[in-house]
Design an enzyme around this catalytic site. Sequence first.
Site, PDB file in Angstrom:
ATOM      1  N   ARG A  76      99.371  20.264  -8.471  1.00 43.83           N
ATOM      2  CA  ARG A  76      98.982  20.673  -7.124  1.00 43.83           C
ATOM      3  C   ARG A  76      99.096  22.198  -7.028  1.00 43.83           C
ATOM      4  NH1 ARG A  76     102.086  20.824  -1.642  1.00 43.83           N
ATOM      5  NH2 ARG A  76     100.334  21.353  -0.321  1.00 43.83           N
ATOM      6  N   HIS A 120      97.460  27.468   1.787  1.00 43.95           N
ATOM      7  CA  HIS A 120      98.918  27.482   1.702  1.00 43.95           C
ATOM      8  C   HIS A 120      99.371  28.858   2.199  1.00 43.95           C
ATOM      9  CE1 HIS A 120     102.392  25.241  -0.402  1.00 43.95           C
ATOM     10  NE2 HIS A 120     102.954  26.270   0.212  1.00 43.95           N
ATOM     11  N   GLU A 165     101.376  22.220   5.669  1.00 44.99           N
ATOM     12  CA  GLU A 165     102.403  22.433   6.685  1.00 44.99           C
ATOM     13  C   GLU A 165     101.961  23.300   7.860  1.00 44.99           C
ATOM     14  OE1 GLU A 165     105.893  23.828   4.591  1.00 44.99           O
ATOM     15  OE2 GLU A 165     106.159  21.928   3.577  1.00 44.99           O
ATOM     16  N   ASN A 291     105.594  16.413   2.677  1.00 47.13           N
ATOM     17  CA  ASN A 291     106.529  17.313   1.995  1.00 47.13           C
ATOM     18  C   ASN A 291     107.912  16.978   2.511  1.00 47.13           C
ATOM     19  OD1 ASN A 291     104.218  18.445   1.002  1.00 47.13           O
ATOM     20  ND2 ASN A 291     104.437  20.411   2.056  1.00 47.13           N
ATOM     21  N   TYR A 293     112.107  17.298   2.043  1.00 45.29           N
ATOM     22  CA  TYR A 293     113.241  17.975   1.412  1.00 45.29           C
ATOM     23  C   TYR A 293     114.589  17.443   1.867  1.00 45.29           C
ATOM     24  CZ  TYR A 293     109.984  21.310  -0.543  1.00 45.29           C
ATOM     25  OH  TYR A 293     108.965  21.872  -1.265  1.00 45.29           O
ATOM     26  N   GLU A 345     105.364  17.427  -1.871  1.00 49.13           N
ATOM     27  CA  GLU A 345     106.431  18.354  -2.282  1.00 49.13           C
ATOM     28  C   GLU A 345     107.777  17.665  -2.139  1.00 49.13           C
ATOM     29  OE1 GLU A 345     106.572  22.174  -0.291  1.00 49.13           O
ATOM     30  OE2 GLU A 345     104.411  22.443  -0.488  1.00 49.13           O
TER      31      GLU A 345
HETATM   32  C1  FCB Z   1     107.684  24.297   1.706  1.00 48.19           C
HETATM   33  C2  FCB Z   1     106.513  25.141   1.270  1.00 48.19           C
HETATM   34  C3  FCB Z   1     106.612  25.646  -0.137  1.00 48.19           C
HETATM   35  C4  FCB Z   1     108.024  26.055  -0.478  1.00 48.19           C
HETATM   36  C5  FCB Z   1     108.974  24.937  -0.167  1.00 48.19           C
HETATM   37  C6  FCB Z   1     110.401  25.222  -0.556  1.00 48.19           C
HETATM   38  O1  FCB Z   1     107.838  24.392   3.083  1.00 48.19           O
HETATM   39  O2  FCB Z   1     105.317  24.431   1.409  1.00 48.19           O
HETATM   40  O3  FCB Z   1     105.697  26.696  -0.298  1.00 48.19           O
HETATM   41  O4  FCB Z   1     108.342  27.202   0.217  1.00 48.19           O
HETATM   42  O5  FCB Z   1     108.929  24.651   1.204  1.00 48.19           O
END
Ligand code: FCB
Length: 439
Positions: A76, A120, A165, A291, A293, A345
Amino acid sequence: MSSRYPKDFIWGVATSAYQIEGAAADDGRTPSIWDTFCKVPGAIFDGSSGDIACDHYHRLEEDLDIMARIGASAYRFSISWPRVQPNGKGPMNPRGLDFYDRLLDGLLKRNIAPHLTLYHWDLPQALEDKGGWAEYDTALRFADYAQVVAQRLGDRVKFIVTHNEPWIVSILGYETGIFAPGIKDRKKAYQASHHLLISHGLAVQAMRALGKNIEFGIALNLSPFHSLTNDPADLAKVKLEDGLLVRWYTDSLFKGEYPDDILVHLGSDIPTIKPGDFDAITTPIDFLGVNYYSRNVVDANKQVPPPGSLGMTEMGWEVYPNGLVELCTRLKQDYKNLPAIYITENGAAYSDKLDGESVHDEKRTEYLKLHTDAVANTIAAGVDIRGYFVWSLFDNFEWAFGYTMRFGIVYIDYKSQKRILKDSALWYSQFIASEKSSQ
Ligand code: FCB
């Protein structure tokens, strides 16, 4: 052993243009809003920029070989809009497009599926000078850009993400101003958000009209919100934060409306909405990029929650793999028309140390094990997840944090531009190989 992932599940790695390419003024590329923002004193923690970054633009073949060595089934990446269309409208820049031609050919030669992201965060500065995403015209410019890129590169790409995002672009870019273009104006932020969503739909329509065999989607940064206490004020805060980050996007894309509670919350800052805007926003898509985290633990008095039991990453984000299961099952429940999901992500920053020719990043490896396992659990719970992308292939320019945060599974020694596979890359490589062989 039989696999817990469906046949043809995609195991990928992810990057974005401004964070890795460098070559900021090469071959006709013009500045993006991030080039401009990086020059603002104090905007970037270490005073750096993406001028050189991982110098990927000049090291393409070596980097493609690294992806092949890891055995990734997909890559990607994003297109730098000012590299391929320097003014944000009008003529394309053939030399910029050539770079992505070589990237696509190099991927296909190595049997790695390209997953292309159109935006992006690096808006051509020329468009920001005319008001950027706060202007409706930028949505039209984006749809044009999308169509030209899909026309030129779409014969070799099966997956296109319009936006990465939009929450970050509008809120951090136009409300808090901690990201480019650094504006602090909530009304503009929500107008920008509305235009980003419209531009997504218009771009999908323009690209679909080309009749190519491409799946289209959008990537959202999503996260479950949990309350620190059972205090009604905390629970109300959870609902509000969820509305701002999650429902604002998922309700508009899949239900064709903004959530009522958030419209009330925004008061006079609600965007101007024209008839037909939601027809564009609800343009059917083939997949949703998630995405993921961490989760967010909130409380009305802004108390800092205690660290999670699985620890925190260098970003201060809690390691909380179950949030992925919770989030995706909730999406499936709330939206009957939810398309297939790709985890576009997932990854972690830790302060890595070089040890000779190695980097022993046990914590990142553990993070990836926990989250790939969470993906399997989400699939077992009945959610259609078709792929997973590690953020990131390389250590890179982490926006306002500059080079102080290392998310890569490949270490970059920025002085020598040497690439060193971290232990997490070696683990991922073995994991992919064993998954492929068990299918
Ligand atoms: C996301 C972004 C990516 C990177 C990660 C850690 O929000 O899409 O570019 O910064 O976080």
